[in-house]
Design a protein around this motif. Structure first.
Motif, short mmCIF file in Angstrom:
data_model
loop_
_atom_site.label_atom_id
_atom_site.label_comp_id
_atom_site.label_asym_id
_atom_site.label_seq_id
_atom_site.Cartn_x
_atom_site.Cartn_y
_atom_site.Cartn_z
N ILE A 84 35.95 40.56 23.26
CA ILE A 84 36.56 40.72 24.58
C ILE A 84 36.74 39.35 25.24
O ILE A 84 36.26 38.33 24.72
N LYS A 85 37.43 39.33 26.37
CA LYS A 85 37.63 38.08 27.10
C LYS A 85 37.38 38.33 28.58
O LYS A 85 38.04 39.16 29.19
N GLU A 86 36.41 37.60 29.12
CA GLU A 86 35.97 37.77 30.50
C GLU A 86 35.47 39.18 30.76
O GLU A 86 35.97 39.91 31.62
N ARG A 107 45.02 42.75 24.85
CA ARG A 107 44.50 43.95 25.50
C ARG A 107 43.46 43.62 26.56
O ARG A 107 42.67 42.70 26.42
N THR A 108 43.46 44.41 27.63
CA THR A 108 42.33 44.54 28.54
C THR A 108 41.95 46.01 28.53
O THR A 108 42.68 46.85 28.01
N MET A 114 44.23 48.58 32.29
CA MET A 114 43.11 48.33 33.18
C MET A 114 42.49 46.97 32.87
O MET A 114 41.80 46.80 31.86
N ALA A 115 42.76 45.97 33.71
CA ALA A 115 42.12 44.66 33.61
C ALA A 115 40.83 44.74 34.43
O ALA A 115 40.79 44.35 35.59
N CYS A 116 39.78 45.24 33.82
CA CYS A 116 38.63 45.77 34.55
C CYS A 116 37.81 44.68 35.24
O CYS A 116 37.26 43.78 34.62
#
Length: 389
Positions: free
Chosen positions: A294-296, A325-326, A352-354
């Motif tokens: 994942i990223k952030e 992807r987010t 969804m950029a959670c």
């Protein structure tokens, strides 16, 4: 291998089989927010249904729960333009037993300013009107610079306090300098009056989140995550104090939650490092990385969504990964040691950029649904749990 939408599995643990069938069906209830820094749930108006509360960039709002999927969530403003800078966090909990949540918020989000308290940080208790659909009155409380997270904490004596956590220690630069001070507020009888408080040294130089460790009938402590790992605080006759126990030592941790593998065994879930790429589970002497792709990563929760008698892990991340992807994912465990987990997508149709995540039984069917707020996607979504028992 990732699986999408449908979870159809048989879990074997300690000689027992647990058969679950569940789908999460996503629904966007607001597609026009600014950032969605913090999202939580609670009964705002006392009608017995769990509403959704959001700390957005310049507004604090709540959405009235219609009771089921497909019906309109009515949006009400609690407060707007509290400070020059953004709002950043929210805490909601019924602390007096009247069936309605009390609300506190953090604002003046200015993480680069660690010296001037007038320009960085703010804490407000929101005094509710009789008609909670109207604007609420902000009661300004003490603050330190870079206020970032807050929680209503249940104390050992059964009462409640408000805990507020800055990102940096005063005067810090790049995580170097003074330690972060955790603020704990006592709740006065007159909530417009003076809120006494205590400053607690965390022995950490940059913190990101905290998690009240509560089980029915017991207060286990407070876990604080940051640059140096996860530190545990205990509540006793003299208030909160460090336990001397680092749940996760010498590793930067951004998000922290605890969960249960069984009645007598807990686990710790983290996102590492701060704004990191890895979701990690600690259980007994095991450290298991669930994903490092994942990223952030910025959102994490643990709960039993499937009635297994053990918790699953839900996490979200806000920046596109290598595949662009987010999103939000759930990890389902299948062994007693907490080392085997399967990853599932909740609903791939929703972008969804959670930024934050929470859970509550929103439709009153006895299982937990998931709520997420998206930063760059500018949305609030409910993932309805359609568990078939």
């Amino acid at each position: 291998m990732k699986k999408y939408l449908l979870i159809l599995s048989v879990f074997c643990m300690a000689g027992k089989s647990y058969a679950q069938t569940a789908t999460f069906s996503g629904e966007v209830i607001d597609d026009n927010i600014s950032i969605g820094y913090g999202v939580t749930a609670g009964d705002v108006d006392g009608d017995g249904k769990q509403d959704i509360l959001l700390a957005d960039k310049k507004e604090i709002v709540w959405y009235k729960n219609p009771g089921k999927k497909g019906e309109k969530w009515v949006r009400y403003i609690i407060a707007k333009d509290l400070t020059e800078q953004d709002n950043v966090c929210i805490a909601a909990r019924d602390i007096d037993g009247d069936g309605k949540v009390e609300v506190a918020v953090g604002a003046q989000w200015n993480p680069s300013e660690t010296k001037d308290a007038k320009k960085s940080g703010a804490v407000f208790y929101m005094l509710s009107p009789e008609d909670r659909a109207q604007l609420w009155e902000p009661v300004r409380l003490h603050h330190e610079v870079t206020i970032h997270r807050m929680q209503w904490l249940k104390k050992a004596d059964g009462g409640f306090q408000l805990a507020v956590l800055p990102l940096h220690g005063e005067g810090n630069t790049g995580g170097q300098g003074a330690g972060v001070k955790l603020i704990t507020f006592d709740v006065p009888e007159n909530r417009k009056g003076i809120w006494s408080y205590e400053l607690l040294e965390t022995n950490m130089h940059m913190t990101h989140n905290m998690h009240p460790m509560e089980v029915p009938g017991r207060i286990l402590g407070l876990a604080v995550a940051g640059k140096e790992g996860v530190q545990i605080f205990l509540n006793g006759a003299d208030g909160w104090a460090t336990s001397g126990n680092w749940m996760v030592p010498n590793k930067g941790v951004g998000e922290i939650r605890t969960g249960s593998l069984s009645k007598n065994q807990l686990f710790t879930a983290t996102i590492e490092p701060m704004h990191g790429n890895s979701v990690v589970v600690y259980s007994k002497d095991n450290r298991t990385v669930l994903t490092d792709k994942i990223k952030e990563g910025h959102a994490l929760l643990c709960a039993d969504f499937f009635g297994q008698g053990r918790d699953q892990i839900v996490m979200g991340w806000r920046n596109p990964d290598e595949g662009g992807r987010t999103g939000v994912r759930i990890f389902v465990g299948s062994d007693a040691e907490g080392k085997k987990w399967q990853e599932y997508v909740l609903d791939e149709k929703i972008k969804m950029a959670c930024e934050d995540i929470s859970s509550a039984d929103l439709d009153g069917d006895g299982d937990l649904d998931i709520i997420a707020s998206g930063r760059s996607t500018k949305n609030v979504a409910v993932y309805w749990n359609q568990l078939k028992k």
